[in-house]
Enzyme design. Structure first.
Site, short mmCIF file in Angstrom:
data_model
loop_
_atom_site.label_atom_id
_atom_site.label_comp_id
_atom_site.label_asym_id
_atom_site.label_seq_id
_atom_site.Cartn_x
_atom_site.Cartn_y
_atom_site.Cartn_z
N LYS B 92 0.90 -1.17 0.75
CA LYS B 92 -0.10 0.19 -0.13
C LYS B 92 0.80 1.20 -0.22
CE LYS B 92 -3.47 1.87 2.78
NZ LYS B 92 -4.72 1.31 4.09
N SER B 167 -9.54 2.62 3.50
CA SER B 167 -8.53 2.91 2.64
C SER B 167 -7.28 2.07 2.18
CB SER B 167 -7.37 3.62 3.09
OG SER B 167 -7.25 3.55 4.31
N SER B 191 -9.43 -0.07 7.23
CA SER B 191 -8.87 0.30 5.75
C SER B 191 -8.41 -1.67 5.91
CB SER B 191 -7.99 0.93 6.03
OG SER B 191 -8.68 2.37 5.56
#
Lengths: 97, 513, 480
Positions: B92, B167, B191
């Protein structure tokens, strides 16, 4: 909690965040909406509860006073938007307003 | 259409959209496939479909192939394979990678390249994993749909009109679409788990401090976690084991000894007491999600677990406490982004203070700015006790409630999200609506307990539904055991999105061995 | 009419090897940005890890300042924006300082006064800005060096107990003395390892209400503190005497013109939004640890001074001078131990000769070449009569310059005192013979003139004659 445009403006100054007039109004509106959830906090009975800063029982986490190699200055400056020699360069710093 | 996992890999095509790390790694070790072939296949896959899915912000193709060739040379030379040798992993983009652009999906860090690795990245690399690239997220991890990315939104591989969740939307999408075998995500309010649920994969938020936060771009320090996002529970245990453990660079790092998580994968939960907080069934839970969840409870009972209803009254205040604490910590953590030492520097001002304000005003997106304003507000002198202090006390309450239920239960379950993946643009008009989708995932972040989301069903349109399992702090074993037992007794984790619907490439990313 | 009410805030850089939250070196004067890392640069993802030694120094200092050491302490974030602050927040201790409610005793014009210490806490230093053109006003740009960012600081805040500029000066001297005794800081204002801000208000003598406070900044020496306070007392008194009101503000001390100048008024108080630092676990400073640190405390200046007075029977003045630094006090005591004669004698020599030579050559006690043992030996030689007190001064100067022992110097320069009666008689007779008129005068009763003859003997012997014996022998001869 109702957050006014003036509140948003004051916060934006504290947070060094430039917001347009429109943004200030919009945020005031949106944050007032969001604050409806937050206001529910006042309903909770937390009389005998302590403030819990982090979810861990750790305490006294230290390191010894030993020096380890620092970053190379060129690395440290590698993402600098502006520099002079081995310094970070910034526009003039005005006195506190 | 459900694709079956191939029984025997020898001489049969590698199905990238189904490949698990625990299947791939032995193949690499036995030299049935070269690392270069695997990485090339992944990169090929990305180039075929990522223009539609947009899981990646940066693909480090050249470097990945280079590392792949090096790995093959090492193996050819007789060196033993490292634990994750050749494993293609997506990271990420709020986790720092040395020499590889790390943007946090923000205009502010568009040009930022760290000269240091996050500890988790270092550990993956040391074990032989290959970083394929950096995945998309909501800017600075603030969001639940990846629509807050300043770069572009990511699409849900099951239905391109929908969001992948957030997210860690990019990481979730990359795994289910076969653009990576495993991925790392971050979880501050859900997330990892929510996008895992929206994309039909496994996403684990570990106990606080179990996995080092060093190198994770800070959002809410007391609730940030890095965790694995994988196709199945075994891979999840594998990656967790590779990244977890004490790190002297993170003062909140858990110093205790850790078990081998793959050894907890015993599909036996007979007698396990599984609690269901009744407050989880009170919220705006959609019909299909409720049905899938109830069926999941039946399955658990079928497997011998004892499902009991418990009550955690403080849960309904978790969201409020979460937003106050996370905004407050974020407003402080994001103060460092000022255009002085790195990042976006606005032009058009000749004094530092104005330059900082402009850089931040121009470099941050609206959600980030909104949270900074809110965070600043709740920390201001006159509001501190009423909001921040109060939120910290509610946090104590939530933690106490969890502690009490774990005295009578081995684990807790609930739906991961009240809905399946929603359509892009559906919730962006009203931030409040977006915040409400975090309602089930937020409590474990407050208390620092682990939570995992695993696939437990599909709705009528074929969209995945996730089951969340939670356990006591540092008891990932109970979590993984329950998750594994459920998974092995069901087939949900074997289903894949029909990628060929929107790309001419064969869905399996066929690659002959 | 008016009495000043003064409080002082001191920041000292702690003498740790590494910074407070990262292992970068704290070495002063390193090339710009060469002692930095992701943590002290405030790069994304970096996290602080606490330096144990800094806590020890904090505990040590708190104990030395008679503070209560806080058992449950923690760090907080102080949020504000400035280019030299790498995270735009400073990790400090707002709510639970490591030490609180202490005091130090200060002697002002012979009177002992107690100044209470409100709090002692740890915090990190910021980086350094170098302004184009030299000063911040009118600079087109500034250059930032983060070497100093993250260096541990101890902030020591006094209660407003100080009642005169002189007392402020003595307070700072004593505080610095204590910190140097502890070895926790170099306390060099010129290097920035000690900084101070003061605040002052005035009120009618006898009143217990507080007047409007004025903060003074840009104080670069203790003398500047004293003089700026003297100026402020006068200025504030004038304002009030003329019917005006003192404005609450920050004023800047102008060393060149010796006045305080008003800085622009802050329009709004900065809200630092303090909250507990979530990246650092709490601090539990248990009694056992405090006791352990206590055992490492040296004898503090005040106590040592008192002991010098009682044990060595030294006057207040001597004791104060000799305990000014720990090194000097150690030196004195070492010399006394070796000498085992009168401590006052040792004191006189140190105060008279050693300090004189040290000041003249700019030598610190640590660099002095004369060992305490050598000083003691020299004093013994005087006692034995090997050299006279006067010759000893020359010998000592040589010892100071060369580091040689007194025996060696006396031998090399042939300075051994002549105390042999026969030899002295020979010279005495010679001098009498050469100075018959004076001799006659003495015989006639002009006793004082014997000094002249003594002088002549000393001249002939180049000072080496034992003056007492010379005196006796002259009298002997002249009375015959």
């Amino acid at each position: 909690m109702s957050i006014t445009k003036e509140d948003v403006e004051r916060m934006s100054i504290l947070a060094r965040l430039e917001l347009s007039e429109d943004e200030q109004s919009l945020f005031a509106e949106q944050l007032s909406e969001i604050s409806r959830i937050i206001d529910s906090l006042a309903e909770v009975d937390t009389e005998d509860m302590d403030e819990m800063i982090f979810p861990s029982e750790l305490g006294n986490v230290f390191r010894e006073d030993t020096v380890l190699p620092s970053a190379d200055p060129e690395e440290a400056l590698s993402n600098a938007p502006d520099r002079e020699d081995r310094f970070f360069k910034v526009p003039r710093i005005l006195e506190v307003d | 259409m459900v694709r079956e996992a191939a029984e025997d890999r020898r001489g049969t095509p590698l199905r990238l959209n189904e490949l698990k790390a625990h299947e791939l790694l032995p193949m690499i070790r036995r030299k049935e496939v070269s690392v270069e072939e695997v990485v090339a296949a992944i990169l090929h896959r990305i180039s075929a479909i990522d223009s539609k899915i947009r899981a990646y912000i940066t693909v480090a193709g050249e470097e990945a192939l280079k590392k792949a060739k090096e790995a093959d040379a090492r193996l050819a030379g007789g060196e033993p394979a490292r634990p994750l040798e050749g494993l293609p992993v997506a990271i990420k983009d709020n986790i720092c990678t040395q020499g590889l652009r790390t943007t946090a999906a923000s205009r502010f860090l568009e040009g930022f390249t760290p000269f240091y690795d996050a500890t988790v990245v270092e550990r993956l690399k040391d074990k032989g994993a290959i970083i394929i690239g950096k995945t998309n997220l909501d800017e600075f991890a603030m969001g639940s749909s990846t629509e807050n990315s300043a770069m572009f939104p990511t699409r849900n591989p099951w239905d391109l009109k929908r969001v992948p969740g957030g997210s860690s939307g990019g990481s979730a999408a990359s795994v289910i679409a076969g653009e990576a075998v495993c991925a790392l995500g971050s979880d501050t309010g859900g997330s990892i788990r929510q996008p895992a649920s929206f994309c039909g994969i496994v996403g684990l938020k570990p106990s606080y401090g179990l996995v080092s936060r060093y190198g994770l771009i800070g959002y809410a320090s007391s609730m940030d976690h890095i965790g694995p996002m994988t196709r199945d529970v075994r891979d999840c245990a594998l990656i967790l084991g590779a990244i977890a453990g004490y790190d002297s660079k993170d003062s909140q790092s858990y110093p205790g000894e850790l078990p081998d998580y793959t050894e907890c994968l015993v599909p036996d939960i007979k007698g396990m007491k599984v609690g269901v907080p009744k407050e989880y069934l009170d919220e705006g839970l959609s019909g299909t999600v409720r049905d899938a969840f109830m069926k999941a409870l039946d399955k658990l009972e079928e497997l011998g677990a004892k499902v009991v209803e418990v009550s955690m009254p403080s849960l309904k205040h978790s969201l409020a406490a979460y937003y106050v604490i996370s905004s407050a910590e974020a407003s402080s953590n994001l103060a460092r982004f000022d255009g002085v030492r790195y990042g976006y520097r606005a032009t058009g001002s000749d004094d530092s203070m104005t330059m900082m304000a402009m850089s931040r005003g121009e470099g941050f997106g609206p959600e980030v700015k909104r949270r900074i304003v809110l965070g600043t507000y709740v920390l201001s002198a006159e509001n501190y006790d009423k909001y921040f202090g109060e939120a910290l006390r509610v946090r104590s309450l939530v933690t106490r409630d969890f502690r009490e239920v774990f005295e009578v239960c081995d684990c807790l379950v609930g739906p991961t999200s009240p809905t399946v993946a929603f359509e892009a643009g559906e919730k962006t008009r009203d931030p409040l609506e977006m915040y409400l989708s975090d309602v089930y995932t937020v409590p474990p972040n407050l208390a620092g307990i682990p939570g995992v989301s695993i696939p437990c069903g599909f709705d009528e349109e074929g969209m995945p539904i996730g089951l969340q399992i939670m356990a006591r702090q540092y008891n990932e074993e109970a979590l993984l055991r329950a998750a594994y037992a459920f998974e092995q007794a069901t087939e949900f984790h074997k289903r894949n999105p029909e990628i060929e619907k929107y790309t001419k490439e064969p869905a399996g990313g066929e690659m002959s061995v | 009419m008016f009495e000043p009410v003064i409080g002082i805030e001191v920041h000292v850089q702690l003498k740790t090897e590494s910074k407070l939250f990262c292992p970068c070196s704290t070495r002063f004067d390193a090339p710009p940005n060469s002692n930095t890392c992701p943590v002290c640069l405030g790069l994304p993802g970096a996290l602080p890890v606490l330096n144990k030694k800094a806590i020890e120094y904090g505990i040590k200092t708190s104990l030395a300042l008679n503070c209560r050491v806080t058992e449950s302490s923690r760090f907080d974030r102080k949020n504000y924006f400035y280019p030299d602050l790498s995270k735009n927040y400073q990790i400090t201790q707002n709510a639970f300082p490591i030490g609180a409610d202490g005091y130090i005793d200060v002697v002002v014009d012979g009177t002992e006064r107690r100044v209470r210490i409100k709090r002692v806490h740890l915090e990190e230093d910021a980086g350094k800005s170098v302004h184009e053109g030299g000063t911040i006003t009118g600079a087109a740009y500034s250059l930032e060096d983060y070497n100093r960012a993250g260096v541990p600081l101890l902030e020591i805040v006094s209660e407003p107990d100080i009642r005169s500029p002189k007392e402020a000066y003595e307070y700072l001297l004593m505080l610095r003395r204590i910190l140097l005794y502890l070895g926790v800081s170099d306390c060099k204002m010129e290097e920035g390892s000690l900084r101070c801000d003061v605040n002052i208000s005035i009120r009618p003598k006898g009143s217990d209400k507080f007047g409007t406070q004025v903060e003074l900044k840009n104080l670069n020496s203790f003398r500047a503190v004293e003089r700026s306070l003297e100026y402020e007392v006068r200025r504030q008194s004038d304002v009030v005497a003329n019917g005006g009101e003192v404005v609450r503000e920050t004023r800047h001390w102008d060393e060149a013109s010796q006045v305080t100048v008003s800085m622009r008024l802050k329009e709004r108080a900065e809200d630092y939004r303090y909250f507990p630092e979530p990246d650092l676990p709490k601090l539990k400073i248990e009694k056992a640890w405090v006791e352990e640190v206590k055992t490492t405390l040296p004898e503090l200046p005040g106590a040592r001074r008192m002991r010098f007075i009682s044990d060595y029977e030294l006057p207040q003045y001597d004791a104060a001078l000799l305990t000014d630094t720990r090194e000097l006090a150690d030196y004195f005591e070492a010399a006394v131990r070796e000498y085992d004669g009168s401590a006052k004698t040792v004191s006189n020599w140190i105060m008279g000769e050693l300090l004189r030579l040290m000041n003249a050559t700019g030598t610190e006690i640590g660099e002095v070449k004369v060992s305490p043992g050598d000083l003691a030996d020299m004093l013994k030689m005087i006692d034995k009569g090997t050299i006279s007190g006067k010759i000893a001064k020359t010998v000592f100067e040589e010892m100071f310059a060369e580091g040689k022992s007194p025996e060696v110097i006396v031998k090399e320069k042939g300075l051994v005192q002549i105390a042999d009666e026969d030899e002295l008689l020979r010279i005495v007779d010679q001098v009498i013979g050469e100075n018959q008129e004076v001799a006659d005068e003495i015989k006639a009763g002009k006793d004082k003139a014997i000094g002249f003859l003594v002088g002549q003997v000393m001249k002939l012997t180049r000072g080496r004659a034992n003056p007492k014996m010379v005196n006796e022998l002259l009298r002997q001869r002249l009375s015959q």
